[in-house]
Design a protein around this motif. Structure first.
Motif, PDB file in Angstrom:
ATOM      1  N   GLU A 239      27.465  70.266 -26.643  1.00  0.00           N
ATOM      2  CA  GLU A 239      27.359  69.106 -25.776  1.00  0.00           C
ATOM      3  C   GLU A 239      26.029  69.159 -25.050  1.00  0.00           C
ATOM      4  N   GLU A 240      25.243  68.123 -25.166  1.00  0.00           N
ATOM      5  CA  GLU A 240      23.901  68.097 -24.596  1.00  0.00           C
ATOM      6  C   GLU A 240      23.981  67.595 -23.162  1.00  0.00           C
ATOM      7  N   ASP A 241      24.080  68.519 -22.249  1.00  0.00           N
ATOM      8  CA  ASP A 241      24.218  68.185 -20.838  1.00  0.00           C
ATOM      9  C   ASP A 241      22.882  68.453 -20.172  1.00  0.00           C
ATOM     10  N   PHE A 242      22.196  67.395 -19.746  1.00  0.00           N
ATOM     11  CA  PHE A 242      20.878  67.546 -19.152  1.00  0.00           C
ATOM     12  C   PHE A 242      20.907  67.290 -17.646  1.00  0.00           C
ATOM     13  N   ALA A 243      22.087  67.486 -17.027  1.00  0.00           N
ATOM     14  CA  ALA A 243      22.168  67.329 -15.579  1.00  0.00           C
ATOM     15  C   ALA A 243      21.267  68.363 -14.913  1.00  0.00           C
ATOM     16  N   GLY A 244      20.388  67.907 -14.056  1.00  0.00           N
ATOM     17  CA  GLY A 244      19.467  68.806 -13.367  1.00  0.00           C
ATOM     18  C   GLY A 244      18.169  69.017 -14.095  1.00  0.00           C
ATOM     19  N   ALA A 245      18.015  68.421 -15.281  1.00  0.00           N
ATOM     20  CA  ALA A 245      16.761  68.587 -16.015  1.00  0.00           C
ATOM     21  C   ALA A 245      15.672  67.724 -15.385  1.00  0.00           C
ATOM     22  N   GLY A 246      14.435  68.077 -15.645  1.00  0.00           N
ATOM     23  CA  GLY A 246      13.302  67.326 -15.098  1.00  0.00           C
ATOM     24  C   GLY A 246      12.486  68.200 -14.179  1.00  0.00           C
ATOM     25  N   ALA A 247      11.376  68.733 -14.671  1.00  0.00           N
ATOM     26  CA  ALA A 247      10.522  69.618 -13.887  1.00  0.00           C
ATOM     27  C   ALA A 247       9.082  69.371 -14.304  1.00  0.00           C
ATOM     28  N   ASP A 248       8.149  70.032 -13.600  1.00  0.00           N
ATOM     29  CA  ASP A 248       6.739  69.867 -13.927  1.00  0.00           C
ATOM     30  C   ASP A 248       6.414  70.405 -15.316  1.00  0.00           C
ATOM     31  N   ILE A 249       7.194  71.390 -15.782  1.00  0.00           N
ATOM     32  CA  ILE A 249       6.933  72.037 -17.068  1.00  0.00           C
ATOM     33  C   ILE A 249       8.162  71.873 -17.955  1.00  0.00           C
ATOM     34  N   LEU A 250       7.946  71.368 -19.154  1.00  0.00           N
ATOM     35  CA  LEU A 250       9.006  71.286 -20.169  1.00  0.00           C
ATOM     36  C   LEU A 250       8.606  72.196 -21.322  1.00  0.00           C
ATOM     37  N   MET A 251       9.458  73.181 -21.615  1.00  0.00           N
ATOM     38  CA  MET A 251       9.208  74.105 -22.721  1.00  0.00           C
ATOM     39  C   MET A 251      10.177  73.796 -23.851  1.00  0.00           C
ATOM     40  N   ILE A 252       9.651  73.652 -25.052  1.00  0.00           N
ATOM     41  CA  ILE A 252      10.457  73.397 -26.246  1.00  0.00           C
ATOM     42  C   ILE A 252      10.378  74.631 -27.140  1.00  0.00           C
ATOM     43  N   GLY A 253      11.486  75.331 -27.274  1.00  0.00           N
ATOM     44  CA  GLY A 253      11.517  76.570 -28.056  1.00  0.00           C
ATOM     45  C   GLY A 253      11.486  77.773 -27.142  1.00  0.00           C
ATOM     46  N   PHE A 254      12.520  78.613 -27.211  1.00  0.00           N
ATOM     47  CA  PHE A 254      12.617  79.756 -26.307  1.00  0.00           C
ATOM     48  C   PHE A 254      12.760  81.052 -27.103  1.00  0.00           C
ATOM     49  N   SER A 255      11.939  81.187 -28.140  1.00  0.00           N
ATOM     50  CA  SER A 255      11.914  82.431 -28.902  1.00  0.00           C
ATOM     51  C   SER A 255      11.046  83.443 -28.157  1.00  0.00           C
ATOM     52  N   ARG A 256      10.644  84.526 -28.823  1.00  0.00           N
ATOM     53  CA  ARG A 256       9.972  85.615 -28.109  1.00  0.00           C
ATOM     54  C   ARG A 256       8.664  85.159 -27.462  1.00  0.00           C
ATOM     55  N   PHE A 257       7.917  84.265 -28.109  1.00  0.00           N
ATOM     56  CA  PHE A 257       6.664  83.765 -27.541  1.00  0.00           C
ATOM     57  C   PHE A 257       6.958  82.953 -26.277  1.00  0.00           C
ATOM     58  N   GLY A 258       7.916  82.036 -26.373  1.00  0.00           N
ATOM     59  CA  GLY A 258       8.273  81.217 -25.228  1.00  0.00           C
ATOM     60  C   GLY A 258       8.832  82.034 -24.077  1.00  0.00           C
ATOM     61  N   GLN A 259       9.576  83.074 -24.388  1.00  0.00           N
ATOM     62  CA  GLN A 259      10.166  83.902 -23.335  1.00  0.00           C
ATOM     63  C   GLN A 259       9.085  84.595 -22.509  1.00  0.00           C
ATOM     64  N   MET A 260       8.049  85.112 -23.173  1.00  0.00           N
ATOM     65  CA  MET A 260       6.975  85.782 -22.435  1.00  0.00           C
ATOM     66  C   MET A 260       6.156  84.780 -21.623  1.00  0.00           C
ATOM     67  N   ALA A 261       5.868  83.611 -22.200  1.00  0.00           N
ATOM     68  CA  ALA A 261       5.132  82.592 -21.451  1.00  0.00           C
ATOM     69  C   ALA A 261       5.936  82.123 -20.247  1.00  0.00           C
ATOM     70  N   ALA A 262       7.238  82.015 -20.405  1.00  0.00           N
ATOM     71  CA  ALA A 262       8.090  81.583 -19.297  1.00  0.00           C
ATOM     72  C   ALA A 262       8.061  82.579 -18.149  1.00  0.00           C
ATOM     73  N   GLN A 263       7.952  83.874 -18.472  1.00  0.00           N
ATOM     74  CA  GLN A 263       7.898  84.882 -17.407  1.00  0.00           C
ATOM     75  C   GLN A 263       6.692  84.671 -16.503  1.00  0.00           C
TER      76      GLN A 263
END
Length: 617
Positions: free
Chosen positions: A392-416
């Protein structure tokens, strides 16, 4: 020695045929199972180059089924079973029972006997786990709603083979006339209890002791011992060897050594299971097939039609959408590899003869070969709007200055880095397993695909100051970038690049920033190597910065020449060839640079610009 030459020759022929046919069938999209069957048919009934020891090969190959059920048991953690309980034990159970009953009723009109009809009907009710999962994985649809539904049905079918195999001695001629031996029943349950207690209290300490020894071959031997001992214990107690291996796997599903066990057993499982399928092909009676080819051509489509007709309304009954039900029904209409196991065991138990077994295996094989066609038909009939509908695609609370698409190992380190700066982020990923894993650490990740405009809008792409595309596959990344550039052209895109050609392609697409995923780590790695070799920090920084600068200049030059993947022309090739920025010294008399001296291009730069030259190391 001369007597063993023919045996070794047959082994080489079986291995060579399996390798060749498995690779070929995998490449053309039919799967390795059909390849192994084809190799067995060619080596045995057609060319007759392997004529001896076929039954022995089949019995050895049956160990592959034992190992497969052990690995299936290892995957059945209670938490995983609980999350899919409705699909597995509801939809899966209903599919096996109703499909098996429908096929049994249809076969009852043939002169087979009710025992044979029951075995054949429920054997046909099982689908091919290896075949269906391969199609789902290759299409990237395993994490879709219909992919999870299909997996749940397959998982229950894998469980169902255990009681089906256990029922064969009862269905065998004379099995139903035997009285109940209370002592034998008591011994069977005692053996089952002993296996459960051993798995719970002995196997983990045993593997802990063996692991401390540090001998990997000992761990492999222990893994084989546990599987085969469990299988033998259950066989002596009157159950099937497959049931013993399955129970051992379930008991070890929560073990700290589960992954080690699976890694050790899996090569043997794959090799022996392939040998089993080759042996099935070797044992086929081509004469029977040639005499009854019209029956096979009619039976395979009829089987697929009955299975799809039963599964489609069942999926609707269990709350699935019409598209999910249709695609699930059309991905699972084939017979499965466990049908080979069941039919071979039934033939050995004299429930039906070998000629009927050859016909049944041929029907299953043809249904497997037709599955890619039915899967394609399912995609066409269901439309593209249901393909990524898993959670179920629940986007309640979504909406920020940064939107990241893909949370694999590269995205995880950038997110840190970004989270450490105090920024809030909206993270989007299409992997349910990754979302659940990240949720254990407090990450709020939204399920959805960056290839869907409505998902991007719901995730707040219009409010985002920058969008980070960190997906793994270049083709997925390109699709996301193209969609955003088309639908949200004002968006600033920072994109993870796969390689140099992908970077050029992304630049041509107009992204604000792209970075090859290995560039900075490789530069840092080379710099640390220079540090170990005695270079001064200032010199290291100068060399690394120069390599980075020259690489960027070359990339800009290649972009200007139109050498990217998406901008190739007749005059400019569609792909660039990697070339070193600094060529290595040759060994034909060239003087090696002294230790710590800068490369020649830095020396020349220093001569041209004395004021900017770095001090000597």
């Amino acid at each position: 020695m001369e007597q063993t030459v023919p045996l070794f020759l047959e082994i080489l022929l079986i291995l060579g045929g399996g390798i060749l046919a498995g690779t070929l069938f995998k490449r053309i999209g039919l799967g390795t199972v059909l390849g192994y069957l084809f190799a067995g048919i060619v080596l045995g009934p057609l060319l007759r180059v392997v004529e001896s020891g076929q039954n022995e090969i089949l019995h050895i190959g049956e160990l592959g089924v034992v190992f497969l059920l052990f690995i299936i048991g290892l995957e059945l953690k209670p938490s995983r079973l609980w999350s899919l309980r409705r699909q597995i034990f509801g939809l899966g159970l209903a599919q096996v029972l109703l499909t098996g009953a429908a096929l049994t009723a249809a076969l009852a009109f043939l002169p087979l006997g009710w025992r044979a009809a029951c075995v054949i009907g429920f054997g046909f009710a099982l689908s091919s786990t290896a075949f269906a999962l391969q199609l789902l994985e290759e299409a990237g649809e395993l994490n879709t709603r219909f992919g999870q539904t299909s997996f749940s049905v397959l998982l229950f079918q894998d469980l169902a083979i255990v009681p089906l195999l256990a029922a064969l001695p009862i269905l065998a001629p004379g099995g139903g006339d035997a009285g109940i031996d209370v002592r034998a029943v008591g011994m069977s349950f005692a053996a089952l209890g002993a296996l459960v207690l051993s798995g719970r209290y002995l196997i983990n300490p045993l593997f802990r002791i063996l692991a401390n020894s540090g001998a990997r071959e000992v761990m492999i031997g222990a893994a084989l011992f546990v599987v085969l001992a469990s299988a033998l214990l259950m066989a002596l107690a009157g159950f099937s060897m497959a049931m013993g291996a399955f129970i051992a796997g379930v008991l070890l599903a929560e073990s700290n050594y589960r992954h080690e066990l699976e890694a050790n057993i899996d090569p043997f499982r794959g090799l022996l299971l392939g040998l089993f399928f080759i042996a099935v092909g070797l044992s086929l009676d081509i004469t029977v097939i040639a005499d009854n080819w019209w029956i096979i051509l009619l039976a395979a489509p009829a089987l697929m039609l009955v299975k799809a007709a039963v599964l489609f309304p069942l999926c609707l009954l269990f709350g699935e959408s019409r598209q999910t039900a249709l695609r699930t029904a059309l991905i699972l209409p084939q017979g499965g590899e466990f049908a080979f196991v069941l039919f071979s065991a039934a033939s050995s138990a004299a429930i039906f003869d070998g000629q009927i077994g050859s016909l049944l295996v041929s029907v299953v094989t043809l249904s497997m070969a037709l599955t890619p066609l039915t899967a394609y038909l399912g995609r066409r009939l269901s439309g593209e709007d249901a393909e990524l509908e898993e959670l179920e695609e629940d986007f309640a609370g979504a909406g920020a200055d940064i939107l990241m698409i893909g949370f694999s190992r590269f995205g995880q380190m950038a997110a840190q880095v970004l989270l450490s700066s105090g920024y809030d982020m909206t993270i989007l990923d299409s992997s349910a397993e990754r979302i659940k894993s990240a949720g254990r650490f407090g990450f709020r990740i939204y399920f959805g695909s960056g290839l869907r405009r409505d998902v991007l809008a719901a995730a707040g792409i219009r409010q985002a100051k920058v969008v980070l595309v960190c997906t793994n596959k270049p083709e997925i990344t390109n699709g996301v970038v193209d969609l955003i550039r088309s639908e949200f052209p004002e968006t600033r895109l920072f994109v993870r690049s796969y390689d140099r050609n992908h970077s050029l392609s992304l630049r041509e697409r107009g992204v604000a920033f792209e970075l090859r995923e290995t560039l900075e780590s490789a530069l840092r790695f080379g710099g640390e190597t220079l540090r170990e070799l005695g270079f001064e920090p200032g010199r290291i920084e100068e060399i690394v910065d120069d390599v980075r600068r020259r690489d960027a200049e070359r990339l800009a030059l290649q972009q200007a020449r139109g050498a990217g993947v998406g901008g190739g022309s007749v005059l400019a090739p569609s792909r660039v060839s990697p070339e070193p920025l600094t060529r290595p010294r040759r060994a034909d008399g060239a003087v090696r640079q002294p230790r710590g001296a800068p490369p020649r291009h830095l020396q020349e730069a220093a001569e041209r610009q004395p004021s900017e030259a770095a001090p000597p190391a």
